[in-house]
Design an enzyme around this catalytic site. Structure first.
Site, short mmCIF file in Angstrom:
data_model
loop_
_atom_site.label_atom_id
_atom_site.label_comp_id
_atom_site.label_asym_id
_atom_site.label_seq_id
_atom_site.Cartn_x
_atom_site.Cartn_y
_atom_site.Cartn_z
N GLN A 103 0.85 -1.20 0.00
CA GLN A 103 0.00 0.00 0.00
C GLN A 103 0.88 1.24 0.00
O GLN A 103 0.40 2.36 -0.08
CB GLN A 103 -0.88 0.01 1.25
CG GLN A 103 -1.82 -1.18 1.34
CD GLN A 103 -2.40 -1.30 2.74
OE1 GLN A 103 -3.42 -0.72 3.06
NE2 GLN A 103 -1.74 -2.07 3.58
N VAL A 105 3.54 4.12 -1.09
CA VAL A 105 3.82 4.85 -2.33
C VAL A 105 5.28 5.33 -2.36
O VAL A 105 5.68 6.05 -3.26
CB VAL A 105 2.85 6.05 -2.49
CG1 VAL A 105 1.41 5.58 -2.61
CG2 VAL A 105 2.99 7.06 -1.33
N HIS A 121 -1.44 1.46 -4.26
CA HIS A 121 -1.84 2.86 -4.11
C HIS A 121 -0.97 3.81 -4.93
O HIS A 121 -0.97 5.01 -4.69
CB HIS A 121 -1.82 3.26 -2.62
CG HIS A 121 -2.86 2.54 -1.81
ND1 HIS A 121 -2.90 2.52 -0.44
CD2 HIS A 121 -3.94 1.81 -2.21
CE1 HIS A 121 -3.94 1.81 -0.02
NE2 HIS A 121 -4.57 1.37 -1.07
N CYS A 132 -6.57 13.34 -18.50
CA CYS A 132 -6.52 12.23 -19.47
C CYS A 132 -5.76 11.02 -18.92
O CYS A 132 -5.66 10.01 -19.60
CB CYS A 132 -5.91 12.69 -20.78
SG CYS A 132 -4.13 12.98 -20.70
N CYS A 152 -2.76 17.92 -22.95
CA CYS A 152 -4.21 18.08 -23.13
C CYS A 152 -4.76 19.27 -22.33
O CYS A 152 -5.95 19.57 -22.41
CB CYS A 152 -4.93 16.80 -22.71
SG CYS A 152 -5.11 16.62 -20.93
N THR A 190 0.71 -3.02 8.63
CA THR A 190 -0.50 -2.33 8.17
C THR A 190 -1.57 -2.41 9.25
O THR A 190 -1.71 -3.42 9.92
CB THR A 190 -1.03 -2.89 6.83
OG1 THR A 190 -2.25 -2.23 6.51
CG2 THR A 190 -1.25 -4.40 6.85
N SER A 191 -2.35 -1.30 9.35
CA SER A 191 -3.43 -1.30 10.33
C SER A 191 -4.61 -2.13 9.81
O SER A 191 -5.56 -2.37 10.54
CB SER A 191 -3.89 0.13 10.62
OG SER A 191 -4.26 0.78 9.43
N ASN A 215 3.48 -6.77 13.52
CA ASN A 215 3.05 -5.40 13.83
C ASN A 215 3.25 -5.20 15.34
O ASN A 215 2.88 -6.08 16.12
CB ASN A 215 1.56 -5.25 13.47
CG ASN A 215 1.11 -3.80 13.42
OD1 ASN A 215 1.42 -3.02 14.31
ND2 ASN A 215 0.39 -3.45 12.37
N PRO A 216 3.80 -4.08 15.77
CA PRO A 216 3.95 -3.87 17.22
C PRO A 216 2.60 -3.73 17.93
O PRO A 216 2.52 -3.90 19.14
CB PRO A 216 4.74 -2.55 17.33
CG PRO A 216 5.19 -2.20 15.97
CD PRO A 216 4.37 -2.96 14.98
#
Ligand code: OAD
Length: 247
Positions: A103, A105, A121, A132, A152, A190-191, A215-216
Site C-alpha cells: 500500500q 507509495v 496505491h 486524461c 491536453c 499495516t493497520s 506489527n507492534p
C-alpha cells in the site's frame, strides 16, 4: 541474540517451494523514517485526508495538495530501505512463487531490490494527468506558482490513489489471485483497515493459507491470524529469515 521463537508449522513453510504472498503497509517503512498514517504520531492525526488526498480537494485547491506532495516527496527522497525491505527483496529470489503487494507509495521496496511489486496505491515519485490519465515523467517537485499541465491542458498530479478513487483493476485482480492461491501470507506493518487491501489476508485465509502478522500493535486482523509477531518488521523479518536453510 537468541533465535526468534516461531511455530513448527511456519518453520516447515519456509522452504523455496511454498507459494508466498505479502501485504505491506506504512509500518514497514516506519524504521526508514517515513511517517505512518494512523495512531497518535500518524500523518492523519495532524492533517486532514479529505483536504489533501482526494480528487475534489485537488480540483478546489491544487496548490495546497501539490505542496503537501512536495513535502512528502522531499521527505521520501532522503530515506533508505531498512532491513525489513531488504529481507523481502531477498525473499523474491528465495521463494519460487512470491508476490509482494504494497500500500506504500514510497518506492522503498524497489529501492531495496524487489523487482516485482504490486503498488496498489501508486507511487509518489510518478505523475499523471488529472484529466486524461497520461503518465508524465516530470516534475520531481511541483512549482506551486506555475502548476504543471499536460499536453491536453489537464493539471498534472501525483500518480497515487486518493480516497474515493478506484485502484488499478488489473493490479488488484492479480493481487487477489496471489492471495487466493498462496500457502503462506504475511500482513506486515499495516493497520488493515483500508479496503480493498485489508481484505487480502482474509482472502488468503479463506483459500487455506497460513496467515502471519507482524506489527507492534494489535489490528482488526490479529484475531484471525495463525501467528502474530509483536514487533517491528525491520527486526522480526531478518530473524524469521534465519530459519531459511541458506541464511
Ligand atoms: P497505517 O498508518 O494505517 O498503519 C501503520 C501500521 O504500522 C500500524 O498498525 C502500526 O502499528 C504499524 N507499525 C508501526 N511501526 C511499525 C514497524 N516498525 N514495523 C511494523 N509495523 C509497524 O498505515 P497503512 O495500513 O499502510 O492510503 O494505511 C493504509 C492506507 O491508509 C495507506 O496506504 C494510505 C492511508 O490513508 C492512501 O493513501 C490511499
Amino acid at each position: 541474540m537468541k533465535q526468534l521463537a516461531i511455530s513448527e508449522r511456519l518453520r516447515r513453510l519456509l522452504v523455496p517451494t511454498t507459494r508466498v504472498a505479502v501485504l505491506t503497509g506504512a509500518g514497514v517503512s516506519a524504521e526508514s523514517g517515513v511517517p505512518t498514517f494512523r495512531g497518535a504520531e500518524g500523518l492523519w492525526s495532524k492533517f486532514r485526508p479529505e483536504e489533501l488526498a482526494n480528487f475534489d480537494a485537488f480540483m478546489a485547491n491544487p496548490r495546497l495538495v501539490l505542496e503537501w506532495y512536495n513535502y512528502r516527496r522531499e521527505l521520501m527522497s532522503t530515506v533508505q530501505p531498512n532491513p525489513g525491505h531488504k529481507t523481502l527483496a531477498r525473499w523474491e529470489t528465495y521463494f519460487q512463487e512470491f508476490a509482494l503487494v504494497t500500500q506504500n507509495v514510497d518506492g522503498l521496496h524497489r529501492k531495496a531490490g524487489s523487482t516485482k511489486v504490486f503498488e496498489l496505491h501508486g507511487n509518489i515519485q510518478k505523475n499523471k494527468c488529472a484529466k486524461c490519465n497520461r503518465p508524465a515523467e516530470w516534475p520531481a517537485i511541483f512549482d506551486p506558482e506555475n502548476l504543471p499541465t499536460c499536453e491536453c491542458g489537464g493539471l498534472l498530479r501525483p500518480d497515487v490513489v486518493w480516497f474515493g478513487e478506484l485502484l488499478p483493476v488489473q493490479m488488484i485482480e492479480q493481487a487477489w489471485s496471489k492471495a487466493e492461491t498462496c500457502e503462506l501470507f504475511f500482513s506486515l506493518g499495516t493497520s488493515a483497515v483500508v479496503q480493498p487491501a485489508a481484505s487480502l489476508p482474509l482472502v488468503a485465509k479463506r483459500g487455506g493459507a497460513y496467515v502471519v502478522e507482524i506489527n507492534p500493535e494489535d489490528t482488526p486482523l490479529s484475531g484471525m491470524c495463525d501467528e502474530v509477531f509483536r514487533g517491528p518488521t525491520g527486526e522480526i523479518l531478518p530473524r524469521i529469515a534465519e530459519y531459511f536453510p541458506h541464511e
